[in-house]
Design a protein around this motif. Structure first.
Motif, mmCIF file in Angstrom:
data_model
loop_
_atom_site.group_PDB
_atom_site.id
_atom_site.type_symbol
_atom_site.label_atom_id
_atom_site.label_comp_id
_atom_site.label_asym_id
_atom_site.label_seq_id
_atom_site.Cartn_x
_atom_site.Cartn_y
_atom_site.Cartn_z
ATOM 1 N N ASN A 1 -0.178 -7.849 -6.383
ATOM 2 C CA ASN A 1 -0.629 -9.092 -6.998
ATOM 3 C C ASN A 1 -1.530 -8.921 -8.210
ATOM 4 O O ASN A 1 -2.155 -9.877 -8.669
ATOM 5 C CB ASN A 1 -1.336 -9.975 -5.958
ATOM 6 N N LEU A 2 -1.600 -7.706 -8.743
ATOM 7 C CA LEU A 2 -2.470 -7.478 -9.910
ATOM 8 C C LEU A 2 -1.642 -7.068 -11.121
ATOM 9 O O LEU A 2 -0.514 -6.597 -10.978
ATOM 10 C CB LEU A 2 -3.497 -6.387 -9.588
ATOM 11 N N LEU B 1 -9.907 2.192 -8.077
ATOM 12 C CA LEU B 1 -9.553 0.939 -8.753
ATOM 13 C C LEU B 1 -10.164 -0.285 -8.082
ATOM 14 O O LEU B 1 -9.931 -1.412 -8.525
ATOM 15 C CB LEU B 1 -8.028 0.789 -8.809
ATOM 16 N N GLY B 2 -10.930 -0.079 -7.006
ATOM 17 C CA GLY B 2 -11.585 -1.190 -6.331
ATOM 18 C C GLY B 2 -10.616 -2.164 -5.688
ATOM 19 O O GLY B 2 -10.833 -3.376 -5.725
ATOM 20 N N LEU B 3 -9.560 -1.649 -5.041
ATOM 21 C CA LEU B 3 -8.511 -2.508 -4.506
ATOM 22 C C LEU B 3 -8.771 -2.995 -3.081
ATOM 23 O O LEU B 3 -8.143 -3.949 -2.628
ATOM 24 C CB LEU B 3 -7.171 -1.765 -4.528
ATOM 25 N N ASN B 4 -9.667 -2.322 -2.359
ATOM 26 C CA ASN B 4 -9.889 -2.648 -0.946
ATOM 27 C C ASN B 4 -8.573 -2.610 -0.157
ATOM 28 O O ASN B 4 -8.327 -3.449 0.712
ATOM 29 C CB ASN B 4 -10.530 -4.036 -0.798
ATOM 30 N N TYR B 5 -7.748 -1.622 -0.464
ATOM 31 C CA TYR B 5 -6.431 -1.545 0.171
ATOM 32 C C TYR B 5 -6.607 -1.219 1.651
ATOM 33 O O TYR B 5 -7.369 -0.312 2.001
ATOM 34 C CB TYR B 5 -5.573 -0.487 -0.520
ATOM 35 N N ILE C 1 -11.879 -9.337 -1.383
ATOM 36 C CA ILE C 1 -10.438 -9.573 -1.430
ATOM 37 C C ILE C 1 -9.680 -8.268 -1.631
ATOM 38 O O ILE C 1 -10.027 -7.455 -2.484
ATOM 39 C CB ILE C 1 -10.085 -10.555 -2.561
ATOM 40 N N CYS C 2 -8.643 -8.077 -0.822
ATOM 41 C CA CYS C 2 -7.796 -6.897 -0.991
ATOM 42 C C CYS C 2 -6.676 -7.221 -1.978
ATOM 43 O O CYS C 2 -6.362 -8.388 -2.217
ATOM 44 C CB CYS C 2 -7.199 -6.471 0.350
ATOM 45 N N GLY C 3 -6.091 -6.217 -2.522
ATOM 46 C CA GLY C 3 -4.989 -6.418 -3.452
ATOM 47 C C GLY C 3 -4.406 -5.093 -3.877
ATOM 48 O O GLY C 3 -4.769 -4.033 -3.354
#
Length: 204
Positions: free
Chosen positions: A203-204, A169-173, A86-88
């Protein structure tokens, strides 16, 4: 994150040319993940997001099942989801604290890196965001909450910072800082669709 991870490579095209950014995360992504950018009049519309992870072919989706891209936002989520992550991204309020920008020079002086140029927290917002309608003395950190929270640039800056910090930050942006600025400098529905998409990732 170590200081070594904060180093940024730049390729100089000549003594009189501007440095071209190769962001730490973007360099790896462009080499392994991006499909490329189409030329001509469709350039901005064809900017390819990072929709799959290298080697595993894991698809990057939004929480609602849509592809994590501007075009994907306009289509329905898949009923059967492939292997995915999941991206965020974080909201503007998260980045009101300079240390959360993560990249910094001695001081420390925190910055966002775009096309090889460091834009510091105290850089006038108009220097980076030419469409910014606020005061010429307003700095980048001041457009974030509790500052000029109604300006579009709040979300564009947040998108840049989420892209910059995606790996850490592991955002998968899904887009790089360079691509985000291409959308910012566009007009019409390209601009508005991109802005709407980046807002959904806060969304975080």
């Amino acid at each position: 994150m170590t200081m070594g991870q904060n180093k940024v490579d730049a390729v100089k095209a000549g003594a009189d040319s501007a440095s071209v950014a190769v962001e730490p995360e973007a360099r790896l992504r462009r080499r392994e993940l991006l499909k490329g950018v189409a030329g001509g009049s469709a350039l901005l519309a064809a900017v390819q997001p990072i929709e799959t992870l290298a080697q595993t072919q894991t698809v990057i989706l939004k929480a609602n099942g849509q592809r994590c891209s501007i075009s994907g936002m306009q289509s329905a989520g898949a009923s059967v989801k492939p292997a995915h992550v999941i991206c965020g991204g974080y909201s503007p309020g998260y980045y009101q604290f300079p240390q959360r920008w993560r990249l910094f020079d001695a001081g420390p002086r925190y910055y966002v890196l775009v096309n090889g140029i460091k834009y510091y927290t105290n850089t006038p917002a108009k220097t980076l965001f030419t469409k910014f309608a606020g005061a010429s003395t307003t700095t980048l950190i001041q457009i974030l909450p509790p500052g000029v929270s109604s300006a579009d640039e709040v979300h564009w800056l947040t998108a840049l910072l989420n892209a910059q910090n995606s790996v850490a930050l592991g955002l998968n942006y899904p887009y790089t800082t360079t691509q985000i600025m291409q959308f910012y400098n566009s007009t019409g529905t390209t601009y508005t669709d991109a802005l709407a998409f980046f807002k959904t990732l806060e969304n975080l």
